[in-house]
Design an enzyme around this catalytic site. Structure first.
Site, short mmCIF file in Angstrom:
data_model
loop_
_atom_site.label_atom_id
_atom_site.label_comp_id
_atom_site.label_asym_id
_atom_site.label_seq_id
_atom_site.Cartn_x
_atom_site.Cartn_y
_atom_site.Cartn_z
N VAL A 8 0.86 -1.18 0.00
CA VAL A 8 0.00 0.00 0.00
C VAL A 8 0.90 1.23 0.00
O VAL A 8 2.08 1.15 0.38
CB VAL A 8 -0.95 0.03 1.22
CG1 VAL A 8 -2.01 -1.05 1.10
CG2 VAL A 8 -0.19 -0.10 2.53
N SER A 9 0.36 2.37 -0.41
CA SER A 9 1.19 3.56 -0.59
C SER A 9 1.54 4.26 0.71
O SER A 9 2.59 4.90 0.81
CB SER A 9 0.49 4.56 -1.53
OG SER A 9 0.34 3.98 -2.82
N THR A 10 0.67 4.19 1.72
CA THR A 10 0.94 4.89 2.98
C THR A 10 0.64 3.99 4.16
O THR A 10 -0.05 2.98 4.03
CB THR A 10 0.08 6.16 3.10
OG1 THR A 10 -1.30 5.78 3.28
CG2 THR A 10 0.20 7.03 1.86
N GLN A 13 -3.10 3.24 4.95
CA GLN A 13 -3.90 2.30 4.16
C GLN A 13 -3.79 0.89 4.74
O GLN A 13 -2.81 0.55 5.40
CB GLN A 13 -3.44 2.32 2.70
CG GLN A 13 -3.76 3.65 1.99
CD GLN A 13 -3.29 3.65 0.55
OE1 GLN A 13 -2.18 3.24 0.24
NE2 GLN A 13 -4.13 4.13 -0.34
#
Length: 208
Positions: A8-10, A13
Site C-alpha cells: 500500500v502507498s501509505t 492504508q
C-alpha cells in the site's frame, strides 16, 4: 512454493484486502512480504526481501500488477528476471497474467512487445522533431519548462542508451545539469520530478 507480495502507498492504508486474497490463493502468512511505501520508490525493503527469497520453481503471487512494478518498464524487467530464474508470476485481479500457463506466458509476451513498441515510437517522434528543427535552423527556442510528456521523453531517451545525457541535452536544448535535476543517469525519477508529478497528477506513481 507460493510466495506473496503486497503493498500500500501509505501507513494509513490497510493491507487486509490483499492479505485475504493472497491467503485465499494458498499463500502461507509466513511467506507473504509487504511494503507500505509509494510504488514509485526504487528501494522497497519488502519487495527486495521477497525477490531474494524466491527460488526456481516458486510462484510469486500478487493482488494486482500495480502493487508490483514502479512503472511499465520496471514491471516488464521484473517479470523477465523472474522468467530467467524459472519463477512464475500470478496476478489475482485486473490484467490476466499467469505465467504458470502457456496462455499466460503468451499474453505477457504481447504485453511486453506493446510496451517496447510504445517506447520506440516515443523515441522516433523525438528524433523526427529534432531533425525537422535542425533543418529549419532552429537550435534555440523558448526557456525550458519541464512537463510530464517531456519528463517521459527524457526517461525513455536515457534508458534507451543510444545517446549520452550530454548528447540528449545538446539535441533537445537542455543543460545536462537540468536533466539530472529530474532524472538520474539510469532513467529513474529524482525528487524534483516526483514533486512535479504530484503537482500535476496528484499521485507520484500514476502513469509511471
Amino acid at each position: 512454493m507460493l510466495i506473496g507480495y503486497m503493498r500500500v502507498s501509505t501507513t494509513d492504508q490497510n493491507l487486509d484486502l490483499q492479505l485475504d486474497a493472497l491467503r485465499g490463493a494458498g499463500v502461507s502468512v509466513e511467506n507473504i512480504y509487504e511494503d507500505k511505501v509509494s510504488g514509485s520508490k526504487a528501494d522497497r525493503v519488502g519487495l527486495n526481501a521477497c525477490l531474494k527469497a524466491l527460488r526456481a520453481g516458486d510462484i510469486l503471487i500478487v493482488y494486482s500488477l500495480d502493487r508490483l512494478g514502479r512503472n511499465l518498464q520496471h514491471l516488464i524487467q521484473l517479470i523477465n528476471d523472474l522468467n530467467k530464474r524459472e519463477i512464475s508470476l500470478k496476478v489475482l485481479t485486473g490484467a490476466p497474467v499467469d505465467t504458470t500457463t502457456p496462455h499466460g506466458k503468451f499474453l505477457f509476451t504481447v504485453f511486453a512487445s506493446l510496451a517496447e513498441f510504445e517506447r520506440a515510437l516515443m523515441i522516433e517522434r523525438v528524433n523526427a522533431g529534432l531533425k525537422a528543427a535542425r533543418a529549419r535552423g532552429r537550435f534555440g527556442g523558448a526557456p525550458f519548462k519541464m512537463t510530464i510528456p517531456k519528463l517521459k521523453t527524457l526517461m525513455a531517451l536515457i534508458k534507451d542508451k543510444n545517446l549520452t545525457v550530454s548528447e540528449i541535452g545538446q539535441q533537445v536544448g537542455i543543460k545536462s545539469t537540468t536533466i539530472y535535476d529530474y532524472v538520474s543517469p539510469n532513467g529513474e525519477l529524482r525528487p524534483k520530478a516526483k514533486k512535479l508529478i504530484q503537482k500535476k497528477l496528484g499521485e507520484i506513481d500514476q502513469d509511471f
